[in-house]
Write an enzyme that holds these catalytic residues in place. Structure first.
Site, PDB file in Angstrom:
ATOM      1  N   HIS A  49       0.844  -1.203   0.000  1.00  0.00           N
ATOM      2  CA  HIS A  49       0.000   0.000   0.000  1.00  0.00           C
ATOM      3  C   HIS A  49       0.878   1.251   0.000  1.00  0.00           C
ATOM      4  O   HIS A  49       2.111   1.160  -0.101  1.00  0.00           O
ATOM      5  CB  HIS A  49      -0.986  -0.022   1.169  1.00  0.00           C
ATOM      6  CG  HIS A  49      -0.329  -0.149   2.526  1.00  0.00           C
ATOM      7  ND1 HIS A  49       0.529   0.798   3.022  1.00  0.00           N
ATOM      8  CD2 HIS A  49      -0.400  -1.118   3.464  1.00  0.00           C
ATOM      9  CE1 HIS A  49       0.941   0.432   4.216  1.00  0.00           C
ATOM     10  NE2 HIS A  49       0.405  -0.738   4.509  1.00  0.00           N
ATOM     11  N   CYS A  62      -0.010 -10.006  21.364  1.00  0.00           N
ATOM     12  CA  CYS A  62      -0.843  -9.670  20.209  1.00  0.00           C
ATOM     13  C   CYS A  62      -0.408 -10.542  19.035  1.00  0.00           C
ATOM     14  O   CYS A  62       0.722 -10.416  18.563  1.00  0.00           O
ATOM     15  CB  CYS A  62      -0.718  -8.197  19.826  1.00  0.00           C
ATOM     16  SG  CYS A  62      -1.545  -7.840  18.243  1.00  0.00           S
ATOM     17  N   LYS A  85     -11.004  15.584  -8.523  1.00  0.00           N
ATOM     18  CA  LYS A  85     -12.051  15.090  -9.423  1.00  0.00           C
ATOM     19  C   LYS A  85     -11.622  13.776 -10.080  1.00  0.00           C
ATOM     20  O   LYS A  85     -12.419  12.888 -10.279  1.00  0.00           O
ATOM     21  CB  LYS A  85     -12.332  16.129 -10.514  1.00  0.00           C
ATOM     22  CG  LYS A  85     -13.118  17.311  -9.995  1.00  0.00           C
ATOM     23  CD  LYS A  85     -13.448  18.237 -11.152  1.00  0.00           C
ATOM     24  CE  LYS A  85     -13.482  19.683 -10.711  1.00  0.00           C
ATOM     25  NZ  LYS A  85     -13.137  20.591 -11.785  1.00  0.00           N
ATOM     26  N   HIS A  89      -3.372  -2.636  16.888  1.00  0.00           N
ATOM     27  CA  HIS A  89      -4.410  -3.396  16.170  1.00  0.00           C
ATOM     28  C   HIS A  89      -5.777  -3.343  16.836  1.00  0.00           C
ATOM     29  O   HIS A  89      -6.762  -3.776  16.251  1.00  0.00           O
ATOM     30  CB  HIS A  89      -3.961  -4.847  16.010  1.00  0.00           C
ATOM     31  CG  HIS A  89      -2.749  -4.974  15.152  1.00  0.00           C
ATOM     32  ND1 HIS A  89      -1.492  -5.238  15.659  1.00  0.00           N
ATOM     33  CD2 HIS A  89      -2.591  -4.826  13.814  1.00  0.00           C
ATOM     34  CE1 HIS A  89      -0.617  -5.268  14.666  1.00  0.00           C
ATOM     35  NE2 HIS A  89      -1.251  -5.011  13.552  1.00  0.00           N
ATOM     36  N   HIS A  91       4.124   1.421   2.173  1.00  0.00           N
ATOM     37  CA  HIS A  91       5.289   0.695   1.654  1.00  0.00           C
ATOM     38  C   HIS A  91       5.951   1.493   0.530  1.00  0.00           C
ATOM     39  O   HIS A  91       7.175   1.614   0.461  1.00  0.00           O
ATOM     40  CB  HIS A  91       4.885  -0.680   1.096  1.00  0.00           C
ATOM     41  CG  HIS A  91       4.170  -1.557   2.083  1.00  0.00           C
ATOM     42  ND1 HIS A  91       2.868  -1.949   1.908  1.00  0.00           N
ATOM     43  CD2 HIS A  91       4.571  -2.107   3.250  1.00  0.00           C
ATOM     44  CE1 HIS A  91       2.507  -2.718   2.923  1.00  0.00           C
ATOM     45  NE2 HIS A  91       3.520  -2.823   3.758  1.00  0.00           N
ATOM     46  N   CYS A 124       0.755  -8.444  15.969  1.00  0.00           N
ATOM     47  CA  CYS A 124       2.100  -7.873  16.105  1.00  0.00           C
ATOM     48  C   CYS A 124       3.150  -8.982  16.182  1.00  0.00           C
ATOM     49  O   CYS A 124       4.331  -8.721  15.998  1.00  0.00           O
ATOM     50  CB  CYS A 124       2.242  -7.045  17.377  1.00  0.00           C
ATOM     51  SG  CYS A 124       1.338  -5.504  17.389  1.00  0.00           S
ATOM     52  N   LYS A 173     -10.379  16.412   1.222  1.00  0.00           N
ATOM     53  CA  LYS A 173      -9.780  17.160   0.109  1.00  0.00           C
ATOM     54  C   LYS A 173      -9.672  16.217  -1.088  1.00  0.00           C
ATOM     55  O   LYS A 173      -8.718  15.476  -1.225  1.00  0.00           O
ATOM     56  CB  LYS A 173      -8.399  17.675   0.511  1.00  0.00           C
ATOM     57  CG  LYS A 173      -8.446  18.756   1.563  1.00  0.00           C
ATOM     58  CD  LYS A 173      -7.120  19.496   1.562  1.00  0.00           C
ATOM     59  CE  LYS A 173      -6.737  20.027   2.923  1.00  0.00           C
ATOM     60  NZ  LYS A 173      -5.279  20.106   3.055  1.00  0.00           N
ATOM     61  N   CYS A 175      -4.437  -4.340  21.973  1.00  0.00           N
ATOM     62  CA  CYS A 175      -3.214  -3.906  21.309  1.00  0.00           C
ATOM     63  C   CYS A 175      -3.379  -2.454  20.880  1.00  0.00           C
ATOM     64  O   CYS A 175      -4.376  -2.113  20.246  1.00  0.00           O
ATOM     65  CB  CYS A 175      -2.944  -4.789  20.081  1.00  0.00           C
ATOM     66  SG  CYS A 175      -1.644  -4.106  19.031  1.00  0.00           S
TER      67      CYS A 175
END
Ligand SMILES: [Zn+2]
Length: 520
Positions: free
Chosen positions: A17, A125, A306, A146, A20, A128, A303, A143
């Protein structure tokens, strides 16, 4: 001189994502800059593949952990070329050479007297893959990362004697105040150390998905130790970067260890800033020079642009605007090291006003004028003394910023010169000079200075926007990327070629008109 930069290895349990992409881009800018300086450079990224979360996710999908790791590692591997990352190697912690190295180093840690057998009990956790200290458990026994309920776990473990390094870590922090950057993170790590270090589990007994403990194969090493050691193990089996002289290629550990910079997110600070140096001390290995802890990019969905909707999806941005635009925006909008909000609207605003107008238009306009007034030719000679002053010390200043991992500041230094060149065009009005035959020499000087100024900023911008920079430098007939050549007046441009728009302005709108854009 050598430079070694790393990203964290990404956990294969999730899909790549924006976060990264952000870390990898930042590391890539540093690597490219150091290559421009002519330094032997190594840039490492990869995937973290062991541990309970991967085993659990694989079980839920009905596949083996290795199958899941193989599948997801490919997605992270594919991310690097998409964002134009020039990593020299991609490590996977399931690589057998890595696993052997982990066993070798941790055996040495044990032989040095920093490992003992015991029982661990605590709040754990599973996401984790970590036990939580009492002071980092959220209300409702959850956690803090999480927000899931922690479980009480007890198991036989081998322990790493972290407590033995209390004084040495405090001394390290006193001696090297730039060990962790920025300062807020240094303070955070130091206060964790000062709160009193306790020994930590080095192995897991109940798990099988990990690197086996060689002296007791009923255990696997705790995933964090396995993961941290990637920075070391990679250099023991990665191929040498292309172009590295033979004497430096033979032993990459000798050439590149210790790391110059670890780039990490603030959520993994403790492991890197406390456990990692202690582990290296225990193994008698040299410590990294710096770690740069970046903040989180917060999405401001209000924000909205278009063409991109309300979520800044790196893959959508790359598809529509190119990887350079994403790279530029992420390092321009949020100072690396701080938390900051990003939005599709501010992305589009920067794209239009800075990339398309201030840089793209400056380049097209200048090249078009050289074509129109001088048939594409630059007359040899000096550059304008007025501008020479404004560019003095620029590349040195940029290098100094990047040495401190101030990537946003360095970019701003360069961008101020992009703006200076735009003002220079307005001040000198070459289209007026072109009307006055007696001022032909002045016109030559202005066009030469503009072309040369654009060349200098473009060499410096190359680490940030590599593809666009290479296209622009090719059009200027000056493809050299060396930082030593980034001083104004050293380029010797003779002939320029026409240039297609570097950052076409209607990219967002065109999609909208064809009905593909989303307007929420
Ligand atoms: Zn957690």
């Amino acid at each position: 001189m050598s430079f070694y930069v790393t990203t964290p290895i990404y956990y294969v349990n999730a899909a790549p994502h924006l976060g990264h992409a952000y870390t990898t881009i930042a590391a890539d800018v540093m690597a490219r800059h150091h290559r421009q300086r002519g330094e032997a450079t190594f840039f490492l990224t990869g995937t973290d593949e062991h541990g309970e979360p991967v085993a659990d996710a694989a079980h839920a999908l009905g596949v083996t952990p290795q199958e899941l790791a193989d599948r997801n590692a490919e997605r992270f591997k594919a991310l690097a070329p998409q964002i134009e990352a020039s990593n020299d190697f991609f490590i996977r912690t399931t690589d057998p050479q890595h696993m052997t190295k982990v066993q070798e180093v941790l055996t040495r840690v044990r032989e040095n007297g920093f490992v003992y057998e015991g029982t661990y009990e605590g709040w754990y956790c599973p996401r984790c893959a970590d036990f939580k200290a009492e002071n980092e458990i959220d209300e409702g026994n959850r956690c803090p990362i999480h927000h899931i309920e922690l479980t009480r776990e007890q198991e036989d473990s081998y322990f790493f004697k972290l407590s033995a390094f209390q004084e040495r870590l405090e001394a390290l922090y006193a001696e090297r105040t730039d060990f962790v950057l920025p300062r807020t993170r240094y303070n955070e790590a130091l206060s964790f150390i000062r709160s009193g270090l306790r020994d930590v589990p080095l192995s897991r007994h109940k798990l099988t998905w990990g690197v086996p403990v060689p002296w007791d194969t009923e255990h696997v090493f705790y995933v964090w130790f396995d993961a941290l050691l990637n920075y070391y193990s990679a250099l023991s089996y990665a191929p040498a970067p292309a172009g590295l002289p033979e004497d430096e290629s033979a032993d990459l550990l000798k050439t590149f260890w210790p790391p110059s910079y670890h780039l990490i997110g603030k959520d993994i600070l403790r492991f890197h800033a406390v456990y990692w140096p202690a582990l290296l001390m225990a193994a008698e290995l040299e410590l990294p020079e710096h770690m740069l802890v970046h903040g989180f990019l917060l999405m401001d969905g209000e924000k909205m642009s278009k063409s991109l909707g309300n979520v800044l999806d790196p893959f959508a941005v790359i598809e529509r605007f190119g990887a350079d635009a994403l790279r530029f925006y992420l390092l321009r909008d949020v100072p690396l090291g701080q938390d900051g909000s990003v939005s599709t609207a501010s992305f589009e605003q920067r794209y239009e006003s800075e990339l398309a107008n201030e840089l793209g238009n400056l380049a097209s306009r200048t090249i078009a004028m050289i074509g129109r007034y001088r048939d594409g030719t630059i007359a040899p000679g000096e550059v304008d003394a007025v501008l020479r002053e404004d560019f003095l010390g620029l590349s040195e200043g940029v290098s100094e910023c990047l040495d401190r991992a101030e990537l946003t500041l360095a970019l701003d230094e360069i961008w101020q010169r992009v703006r200076r060149l735009n003002r220079y065009v307005e001040e000198q009005a070459p289209w007026q000079l072109a009307k006055e035959p007696t001022r032909a020499g002045d016109l030559d000087l202005v066009l030469r200075t503009l072309a040369e100024g654009i060349r200098c900023v473009t060499v410096l911008l190359w680490p940030y926007i590599p593809t666009s920079a290479e296209r622009l430098l090719a059009a200027l007939g000056a493809p050299g990327l060396s930082l030593a050549g980034a001083a104004l007046g050293t380029g010797g441009i003779e002939q320029v070629e026409p240039l297609e728009p570097l950052f076409p302005k209607d990219r967002g709108e065109r999609e909208l008109q064809s009905g593909e854009g989303t307007v929420a």
